[in-house]
Design a protein around this motif. Structure first.
Motif, mmCIF file in Angstrom:
data_model
loop_
_atom_site.group_PDB
_atom_site.id
_atom_site.type_symbol
_atom_site.label_atom_id
_atom_site.label_comp_id
_atom_site.label_asym_id
_atom_site.label_seq_id
_atom_site.Cartn_x
_atom_site.Cartn_y
_atom_site.Cartn_z
ATOM 1 N N ASN A 39 54.214 44.354 78.490
ATOM 2 C CA ASN A 39 53.426 44.300 79.724
ATOM 3 C C ASN A 39 53.948 43.186 80.617
ATOM 4 N N ASP A 40 53.809 43.349 81.912
ATOM 5 C CA ASP A 40 54.225 42.302 82.851
ATOM 6 C C ASP A 40 53.301 41.102 82.692
ATOM 7 N N ILE A 41 53.869 39.930 82.425
ATOM 8 C CA ILE A 41 53.040 38.754 82.214
ATOM 9 C C ILE A 41 53.315 37.701 83.287
ATOM 10 N N LEU A 42 52.280 36.933 83.567
ATOM 11 C CA LEU A 42 52.418 35.768 84.425
ATOM 12 C C LEU A 42 52.532 34.569 83.499
ATOM 13 N N VAL A 43 53.651 33.863 83.579
ATOM 14 C CA VAL A 43 53.894 32.732 82.676
ATOM 15 C C VAL A 43 53.199 31.490 83.240
ATOM 16 N N GLU A 44 52.145 31.064 82.552
ATOM 17 C CA GLU A 44 51.409 29.872 82.967
ATOM 18 C C GLU A 44 51.652 28.698 82.032
ATOM 19 N N ARG A 45 51.940 28.994 80.758
ATOM 20 C CA ARG A 45 52.115 27.924 79.769
ATOM 21 C C ARG A 45 53.358 28.211 78.927
ATOM 22 N N ILE A 46 54.244 27.211 78.829
ATOM 23 C CA ILE A 46 55.520 27.356 78.115
ATOM 24 C C ILE A 46 55.620 26.288 77.032
ATOM 25 N N LEU A 47 56.029 26.700 75.847
ATOM 26 C CA LEU A 47 56.233 25.772 74.732
ATOM 27 C C LEU A 47 57.724 25.585 74.491
ATOM 28 N N LEU A 48 58.176 24.329 74.487
ATOM 29 C CA LEU A 48 59.571 24.000 74.188
ATOM 30 C C LEU A 48 59.689 23.581 72.730
ATOM 31 N N THR A 49 60.687 24.116 72.043
ATOM 32 C CA THR A 49 60.904 23.767 70.640
ATOM 33 C C THR A 49 62.389 23.834 70.321
ATOM 34 N N ASN A 50 62.795 23.099 69.308
ATOM 35 C CA ASN A 50 64.186 23.168 68.871
ATOM 36 C C ASN A 50 64.393 24.385 67.967
ATOM 37 N N ASP A 51 63.406 24.634 67.099
ATOM 38 C CA ASP A 51 63.454 25.774 66.180
ATOM 39 C C ASP A 51 62.118 26.495 66.206
ATOM 40 N N LEU A 52 62.148 27.797 66.290
ATOM 41 C CA LEU A 52 60.917 28.578 66.258
ATOM 42 C C LEU A 52 60.624 28.966 64.809
ATOM 43 N N THR A 53 59.985 28.034 64.105
ATOM 44 C CA THR A 53 59.567 28.273 62.726
ATOM 45 C C THR A 53 58.159 28.883 62.738
ATOM 46 N N GLU A 54 57.676 29.272 61.573
ATOM 47 C CA GLU A 54 56.322 29.839 61.515
ATOM 48 C C GLU A 54 55.243 28.818 61.903
ATOM 49 N N PRO A 55 55.364 27.529 61.489
ATOM 50 C CA PRO A 55 54.369 26.561 61.972
ATOM 51 C C PRO A 55 54.376 26.428 63.502
ATOM 52 N N VAL A 56 55.557 26.481 64.116
ATOM 53 C CA VAL A 56 55.638 26.412 65.577
ATOM 54 C C VAL A 56 55.048 27.674 66.195
ATOM 55 N N MET A 57 55.288 28.817 65.562
ATOM 56 C CA MET A 57 54.723 30.076 66.065
ATOM 57 C C MET A 57 53.203 30.027 66.049
ATOM 58 N N SER A 58 52.637 29.504 64.974
ATOM 59 C CA SER A 58 51.181 29.369 64.880
ATOM 60 C C SER A 58 50.658 28.440 65.969
ATOM 61 N N GLU A 59 51.403 27.370 66.223
ATOM 62 C CA GLU A 59 51.039 26.432 67.280
ATOM 63 C C GLU A 59 51.042 27.129 68.644
ATOM 64 N N ALA A 60 52.054 27.956 68.877
ATOM 65 C CA ALA A 60 52.168 28.669 70.148
ATOM 66 C C ALA A 60 50.981 29.600 70.363
ATOM 67 N N ILE A 61 50.577 30.299 69.321
ATOM 68 C CA ILE A 61 49.435 31.211 69.419
ATOM 69 C C ILE A 61 48.149 30.422 69.657
ATOM 70 N N GLU A 62 47.998 29.319 68.920
ATOM 71 C CA GLU A 62 46.797 28.494 69.053
ATOM 72 C C GLU A 62 46.671 27.923 70.468
ATOM 73 N N LYS A 63 47.800 27.547 71.050
ATOM 74 C CA LYS A 63 47.794 26.946 72.386
ATOM 75 C C LYS A 63 47.871 27.990 73.503
ATOM 76 N N LYS A 64 47.882 29.264 73.086
ATOM 77 C CA LYS A 64 47.861 30.372 74.044
ATOM 78 C C LYS A 64 49.004 30.291 75.068
ATOM 79 N N VAL A 65 50.209 30.081 74.564
ATOM 80 C CA VAL A 65 51.356 30.011 75.470
ATOM 81 C C VAL A 65 51.812 31.422 75.829
ATOM 82 N N ASP A 66 52.450 31.537 76.959
ATOM 83 C CA ASP A 66 52.968 32.831 77.422
ATOM 84 C C ASP A 66 54.462 32.980 77.141
ATOM 85 N N MET A 67 55.108 31.838 76.876
ATOM 86 C CA MET A 67 56.557 31.862 76.687
ATOM 87 C C MET A 67 56.975 30.720 75.782
#
Length: 282
Positions: A39-67
Motif C-alpha cells: 500500500n502507498d505509505i506516508l513515511v512519518e517515522r524512520i528508524l536507523l540501524t546498522n543491522d536489522l536483527t529481530e530485536p531491532v525489528m521488534s523495536e521498529a514495530i513497537e515504535k510504529k515506524v514506517d521505514m
C-alpha cells in the motif's frame, strides 16, 4: 509533542540516493529499496540501524515506524521462501505484515564523501592528508573505497582516539618492531571487514572492523600495525552523523530515530573485570 508532516516513500528514497547513489555500491552488494509495502505509505517515522536483527525489528514495530534504513542489507542472498524457520525470513515477513519499508545503502555509504569511511577517519585527530584507497572512476574527487590518511601520531594516541571515537574497545596487533610509542605517518582505513581491500598496502597502520588471524600475521610481518574495532563498531557510530544530514534533506518532515537495540554481537570480556562480567550476564 512534535508533529511531522511525513514524506512519500519515493521522495525519501530519492533523497537517500541523492546523498549516496546506489550506483556507487560494489557489484556484489544488494542496496537500495529492498522492501516496498503493497500500500502507498506516508513515511512519518524512520528508524536507523546498522543491522536489522529481530530485536531491532521488534523495536521498529513497537515504535510504529514506517521505514527502516539498515546499513547492512538483511536481504543479501536471494530468498527462495519466506518462512518462520530463519530469522532473516522472519524479519522480512514482519516488514511486509506491518507495512514497513526497508532501505539499505551499505557500500554506497562506504564510498561517498562524508560517508562511513570518512567518519571513521575522524578518529585520527591529526589529519595531514586524506584520499580514497581506490578512487571511484567518474565520480566526484574524494569518492571511492577506503581511505588513506597522512598523519604524525604515536600508536598509543591513535588507539585512545579511536576508542573515544567509536565509544568502544579496540584490539591492537603491533607490527614486528612497533610499540606503543612508535609514530605512524600513513594509515589505511576500511570500515567493516577490510582484509581484502587493505591487503598489500604499504602503510604504518590500518584501521578496520575485523580481520582473520593469518591476515593479521601478514600485516604485522609487513611492518603494519592493525587496529580492530569489531565489524559493526567500525560503522555504527556513523548513524549519529548521518541523522542530521537526512533530517536536513527531508526538511524536518519525518521523525528520525536511531535504534536502541542495535549492537555488535561481540562483547569484549576483560579478565578480572566485575563490571564487564556483569554487563555480559545482563
Amino acid at each position: 509533542m512534535a508533529s511531522f508532516s511525513g514524506q512519500k516513500l519515493d521522495q525519501v528514497v530519492k533523497q537517500l540516493e541523492s546523498f549516496a547513489p546506489t550506483s556507487l555500491a560494489e557489484k556484489w552488494d544488494n542496496v537500495g529499496l529492498l522492501i516496498e509495502p503493497h500500500n502507498d505509505i506516508l513515511v512519518e517515522r524512520i528508524l536507523l540501524t546498522n543491522d536489522l536483527t529481530e530485536p531491532v525489528m521488534s523495536e521498529a514495530i513497537e515504535k510504529k515506524v514506517d521505514m527502516i534504513i539498515s546499513y547492512h542489507p538483511p536481504i543479501f542472498k536471494p530468498l527462495t521462501r519466506i518462512t518462520k524457520t530463519n530469522w532473516k525470513e522472519r524479519v522480512v515477513a514482519a516488514c511486509l505484515v506491518n507495512s514497513i519499508a526497508l532501505y539499505s545503502p551499505h557500500t554506497a555509504w562506504d564510498k561517498v564523501i562524508g560517508g562511513v569511511n570518512d567518519w571513521l577517519a575522524k578518529a585520527i585527530v591529526d589529519v595531514q592528508g586524506i584520499k580514497p584507497l581506490v578512487p571511484e572512476v567518474g565520480a566526484e574527487p574524494g569518492t571511492g573505497s577506503g581511505r588513506l590518511v597522512e598523519t604524525n601520531m604515536p600508536i598509543s594516541q591513535l588507539v585512545h582516539a579511536l576508542q573515544d571515537h567509536i565509544a568502544n574497545s579496540v584490539h591492537v596487533a603491533f607490527a614486528v618492531g612497533h610499540h606503543a610509542k612508535t609514530f605512524v605517518h600513513t594509515v589505511g582505513i576500511c570500515a567493516g571487514s577490510g582484509g581484502s581491500l587493505l591487503r598489500g598496502l604499504q602503510v604504518d597502520l590500518v584501521i578496520t572492523g575485523e580481520m582473520s588471524h593469518h591476515e593479521l600475521l601478514d600485516f604485522n610481518h609487513n611492518g603494519t600495525t592493525v587496529l580492530l574495532c569489531n565489524h559493526s563498531n567500525s560503522e555504527r557510530g556513523y548513524l549519529r552523523e548521518f541523522l542530521p544530514k537526512l533530517d536536513e534533506r527531508l526538511q524536518g518532515a519525518c521523525e528520525l530515530l536511531i535504534s536502541e537495540k542495535d549492537k555488535d554481537p561481540l562483547h569484549t570480556v576483560i579478565r578480572g573485570s566485575a563490571q564487564t562480567a556483569q554487563q555480559v550476564q545482563q
